[in-house]
Design an enzyme around this catalytic site. Structure first.
Site, PDB file in Angstrom:
ATOM      1  N   LYS A   1      64.121 -45.718  28.725  1.00  0.00           N
ATOM      2  CA  LYS A   1      63.861 -46.968  28.011  1.00  0.00           C
ATOM      3  C   LYS A   1      64.549 -48.059  28.791  1.00  0.00           C
ATOM      4  O   LYS A   1      65.551 -47.815  29.466  1.00  0.00           O
ATOM      5  CB  LYS A   1      64.435 -46.915  26.589  1.00  0.00           C
TER       6      LYS A   1
HETATM    7  N1  GLU Z   1      57.457 -47.774  23.801  1.00  0.00           N
HETATM    8  C1  GLU Z   1      56.636 -46.714  23.339  1.00  0.00           C
HETATM    9  C2  GLU Z   1      57.454 -45.653  22.640  1.00  0.00           C
HETATM   10  O1  GLU Z   1      58.514 -45.913  22.153  1.00  0.00           O
HETATM   11  C3  GLU Z   1      55.698 -46.169  24.403  1.00  0.00           C
HETATM   12  C4  GLU Z   1      56.348 -45.631  25.638  1.00  0.00           C
HETATM   13  C5  GLU Z   1      55.353 -45.263  26.730  1.00  0.00           C
HETATM   14  O2  GLU Z   1      54.170 -45.392  26.502  1.00  0.00           O
HETATM   15  O3  GLU Z   1      55.807 -44.890  27.809  1.00  0.00           O
HETATM   16  O4  GLU Z   1      57.048 -44.529  22.495  1.00  0.00           O
END
Ligand code: GLU
Length: 418
Positions: free
Chosen positions: A108
């Site tokens: 993240k």
């Molecule tokens: N931000 C999204 C999540 O928390 C998607 C992450 C992604 O698609 O890599 O799952």
């Protein structure tokens, strides 16, 4: 890394991990290797403002584990972003990807900023400079960003362009959640919300809930909005919606098209005249069949968990329910929890499809994408229900156990280098 435990969201992610690791009886050394984030990058992101001044923003990217493939996860632009929050979200991405059977570790990233206070030019400058600072750590086989809170397809397009300029050729597979016109996947924008709606409908069938389902959604961003639209399309009645500006309630059901027009005009749900205003906390405890927290972490605390009146708690957000609230929910078996790492996994699953399509330069139809997504979600739900029954644990613990077990097994079988 233990200093991060001062952060309540990171402490919460560790507490969940410890509980699941106890249930799995993970040996101490494997437990330590599986738990702590592998890499944490902090960058200073200087941006020239429209006023001519320079503001330096704090940016982060945390890669939780590298044992199963590249790391994967979104980029968040919000004032609350810090290293602890991003680390917790990276950890949850690891368990989510493993639960879905994707060949990824979790990651993240984020920048501590209020995107609503940035002009479009400032947001582009911030995105490009943040991407530039991270170039040594990103790669289509090492770490692949995506949208999260406060970022969207345009931000992904700027990231892809910045990285591609550095490489000297177009590298669409460096990010997912891009516009379809530059290698994005059909259906990615709606995937998280549609995944939530799909699982809610499966859970409602299991519980034999009468239709129409009465649904309350907290958060009207990409996830909450598309979950509400899809549930309404499949016959549900959306009785309450809240966002950071306020909350509205209408027992007979809210006209979503009218609400969307209001939000586009006014920037939030507040002031929507075709439903009644209600307090943002109170809306969570109104009677309904389905409550969907689809905003930020730690909104369902113990006191709220004791008062909610839903049959299905569908976690569209990451980490919306605290461990203390889980303790309360354990005493309330009438509430079926669709835990976050299952419930909102539609986004990352379709991100995976986007990455595969980009790598192969071969694109799928929307039907192929959703058929494959719903198969994966159905399978994961079945595995969770089976584990929960066998081990007599909550659906959250069952989901975490399956995810954590897969990561720990990859580490065990690969061995310790050197
Ligand atoms: N931000 C999204 C999540 O928390 C998607 C992450 C992604 O698609 O890599 O799952």
């Amino acid at each position: 890394m233990r200093f991060l435990l001062d952060n309540p969201t990171f402490a919460m992610a560790c507490r969940q991990f410890d509980q699941a690791a106890d249930l799995l009886d993970l040996p101490q050394d494997l437990r330590e290797r599986t738990k702590w984030p592998k890499r944490m990058v902090t960058v200073a992101v200087p941006v020239r403002r429209d006023s001519g001044e320079v503001t330096v923003f704090n940016g982060y990217r945390v890669q939780h584990h590298l044992s199963l493939g590249p790391t994967k996860g979104g980029i968040r632009y919000a004032p609350t972003v810090d290293l602890g929050e991003v680390s917790a979200l990276a950890m949850w991405m690891s368990w989510k990807c493993a639960l879905m059977g994707l060949p990824y570790g979790g990651a993240k990233g984020g920048v501590a900023c209020d995107p609503r206070e940035l002009s479009r030019r400032e947001c582009e400058a911030l995105t490009r400079r943040y991407t530039q600072e991270l170039i040594p750590f990103l790669g289509s086989h090492s770490d692949i960003p995506a949208p999260d809170l406060g970022t969207d397809e345009q931000v992904m397009a700027w990231m892809m362009d910045t990285y591609s300029n550095h490489a000297g050729y177009a590298v669409p597979e460096i990010v997912t959640g891009k516009p379809v016109s530059i290698g994005g996947s059909l259906g990615r924008r709606e995937a998280t919300g549609r995944g939530v709606a799909f699982l809610v409908n499966r859970a409602a069938e299991l519980l034999k809930l009468p239709s129409p389902l009465r649904v309350i959604v907290q958060g009207f961003g990409n996830v909450g909005c598309h979950a509400a639209l899809e549930l309404a399309r499949t016959g549900a009645s959306i009785v309450g919606i809240s966002d950071r500006t306020g909350a509205v309630y209408r027992a007979g059901g809210i006209d979503l098209a009218a609400l969307q027009r209001h939000v586009a005009r006014e920037g939030g749900v507040q002031g929507f005249s075709e439903a009644d205003p209600i307090d943002g906390e109170e809306i969570l405890v109104q009677p309904c069949d389905v409550l969907i927290p689809a905003a930020v972490e730690r909104v369902i605390r113990a006191d709220v968990a004791g008062r909610i009146r839903c049959r299905i708690l569908a976690e569209g957000a990451n980490g919306p329910t605290t461990p203390e609230a889980d303790g309360v929910l354990a005493e309330r078996p009438e509430i079926f929890v669709l835990p976050d790492i299952l419930c909102n996994a539609g986004g990352v699953v379709v991100s995976y499809f986007e990455w595969v399509q980009d790598l192969q330069s071969f694109f799928w139809s929307e039907k192929e994408i959703y058929d494959a997504l719903f198969r994966i979600l159905t399978d994961a739900l079945a595995k969770i229900l089976k584990r929960a029954e066998q081990r007599r644990v909550s659906t959250r613990m069952a989901a975490l156990m399956i995810g954590i077990e897969r990561v720990a097994e990859a580490k065990r079988i690969r061995g310790l280098f050197p």
